[in-house]
Design an enzyme around this catalytic site. Structure first.
Site, PDB file in Angstrom:
ATOM      1  N   THR A 167      -4.537   9.452  -0.196  1.00 46.56           N
ATOM      2  CA  THR A 167      -3.239  10.045   0.130  1.00 46.56           C
ATOM      3  C   THR A 167      -2.066   9.306  -0.496  1.00 46.56           C
ATOM      4  OG1 THR A 167      -3.108   8.717   2.151  1.00 46.56           O
ATOM      5  CG2 THR A 167      -4.082  10.919   2.338  1.00 46.56           C
ATOM      6  N   LYS A 168      -2.324   8.334  -1.351  1.00 46.90           N
ATOM      7  CA  LYS A 168      -1.243   7.538  -1.905  1.00 46.90           C
ATOM      8  C   LYS A 168      -0.540   8.261  -3.061  1.00 46.90           C
ATOM      9  CE  LYS A 168      -1.663   3.963   0.823  1.00 46.90           C
ATOM     10  NZ  LYS A 168      -2.606   4.452   1.822  1.00 46.90           N
ATOM     11  N   ASN A 169       0.679   7.799  -3.354  1.00 46.86           N
ATOM     12  CA  ASN A 169       1.466   8.420  -4.427  1.00 46.86           C
ATOM     13  C   ASN A 169       0.738   8.356  -5.764  1.00 46.86           C
ATOM     14  OD1 ASN A 169       3.292   8.556  -2.358  1.00 46.86           O
ATOM     15  ND2 ASN A 169       4.773   7.156  -3.273  1.00 46.86           N
TER      16      ASN A 169
ATOM     17  N   TYR B  21      -5.558   4.774  -2.527  1.00 47.86           N
ATOM     18  CA  TYR B  21      -6.337   5.603  -1.604  1.00 47.86           C
ATOM     19  C   TYR B  21      -5.970   7.085  -1.771  1.00 47.86           C
ATOM     20  CZ  TYR B  21      -7.979   7.409   2.916  1.00 47.86           C
ATOM     21  OH  TYR B  21      -8.573   8.156   3.898  1.00 47.86           O
TER      22      TYR B  21
ATOM     23  N   ALA C 134       0.814  -1.214   0.000  1.00 45.27           N
ATOM     24  CA  ALA C 134       0.000   0.000   0.000  1.00 45.27           C
ATOM     25  C   ALA C 134       0.846   1.263   0.000  1.00 45.27           C
ATOM     26  CB  ALA C 134      -0.943  -0.003   1.208  1.00 45.27           C
TER      27      ALA C 134
END
Length: 382
Positions: A185-187, A183, A159
């Protein structure tokens, strides 16, 4: 004193006109659920990871759950994993009827300790679920050797780690399945979303079946061409990704490495600004690693951590905790029967950790402001 009126968000996405155009193109089309954009994303993501098979899903939790099910892990089985993670790592195991077996972590990185894994193996152990934390990969070469010696599967919780590498190994290269999150806030983000990538076409085919109720035909197949009846081959789940979310992801694929470079620069700025701050440790990155630089996480004195958190957030600086050791959370404490003292390194890590604002639009001024405020808050008491 740092300017406490300055608002520095914990995270801001970098989605823009290209993503908007891609979504608009999707909305102008006929098909909104799993279809052409999803297939295009799966192909592009496989090209990036080097893993031949990708199945797009609605979360990393779904990917972890379906990986376990597709590998026939269920009641009576044990899966070894870490308490230094998000709760979904453990709950995905519980949802299959298997039991999460938690072991302690490395003290400087928070990553799963391979020797603790080795010590926890029993006749009921069927798999290992390492978690690549903050962007740093676990020691996959050591874990693969342990798994092979004991006939175990490996399912990677990636994740935090699309772009990572360690000892020449990328996510999914030495495991049965790699599970990714998109999600908010992911890269690589679509707000919500995930994927399972692997090297085994048969495993991918079963996950593809399970992601849509176990139906023999997905929607795109049912509504194109002459109508053909579908069948239900096994009991599955509603875990598929739709075209709208895939259309947000597609324009980001060519820019993964460019954005990684920006986060690497930002991480270096933070590390330099905090290198001489007493009482603040930047979380270690293992030697021989390329971190994905998903989060910038520091360790402070456990006795002062919550005070520092509250002071930063009340001063307009966004913060998070990634993570409190999950065996101390009420439900898992009851379910797994653990308590404080069972995994002291994970507990110490979880009691000390603070994740600071970290997004590619941040500039030197924001980094300096956060670092200066942290310096003030962590200064030795008189």
């Amino acid at each position: 004193m740092a300017d406490q009126s300055t608002k520095i968000e914990f995270y801001r996405h970098n989605l823009g006109e290209e993503e908007q155009r891609s979504v608009q193109e999707c909305l102008r089309g006929l098909f909104l659920t799993t279809g052409g954009q999803v297939a295009a994303f799966e192909e592009g993501f496989s090209e990036y990871t080097g893993l031949p098979c990708t199945v797009a899903l609605n979360s990393c939790t779904a990917a972890l759950h379906l990986a376990l099910l597709a590998l026939d892990i269920g009641p009576g089985d044990e899966v070894i994993t870490t308490p230094m993670t998000f709760i979904a790592t453990a709950t995905s195991i519980l949802h299959t009827g298997a039991r999460p077996v938690l072991v302690d972590v490395e003290p400087d990185t928070g990553l799963l300790d391979p020797e603790a894994v080795l010590a926890a193996i029993t006749p009921a152990t069927k798999a290992i679920m390492p978690v690549h934390l903050y962007g740093s990969m676990c020691d996959m070469r050591r874990l693969r050797a342990i798994a092979d010696a004991h006939g175990l599967k490996i399912i990677e919780d990636c994740a935090h780690c699309v772009e990572g590498e360690r000892d020449g190994v990328r996510p999914g290269a030495l495991s049965e399945a790699a599970c990714f999150s998109f999600y908010a806030t992911k890269n690589l983000t679509s707000g919500e979303g995930g994927a399972l990538s692997c090297q085994d076409p048969a495993l991918a085919a079963r996950v593809r079946l399970l992601r849509q109720h176990g139906m023999s035909k997905e929607a795109a197949d049912r509504y194109h061409g002459a109508y053909r009846h579908w069948d239900m081959l096994e009991c599955g789940w509603k875990y598929n990704m739709d075209n709208i979310h895939a259309s947000i992801l597609l324009p980001q694929l060519p820019r993964i490495d460019e954005r990684w470079q920006r986060r690497a620069e930002l991480h270096a700025r933070y590390a330099a600004a905090l290198q001489d701050v007493p009482g603040v440790e930047v979380t270690a990155i293992p030697e021989g690693s390329r971190s994905a630089f998903h989060l910038f996480t520091v360790l402070v004195d456990a006795a002062r951590r919550d005070q520092v958190l509250n002071a930063l957030s009340s001063g307009g600086i966004g913060v998070a905790v990634n993570y409190r050791a999950i065996h101390l959370l009420r439900y898992l404490e009851r379910e797994l029967g653990h308590g404080r003292g069972d995994f002291p390194r994970a507990e110490t890590f979880g009691d000390r950790t603070i994740s600071l604002p970290f997004w590619i639009g941040m500039g030197q001024k924001e980094v300096d402001t956060v670092a200066a405020r942290l310096r003030e808050l962590c200064a030795p008491m008189a």
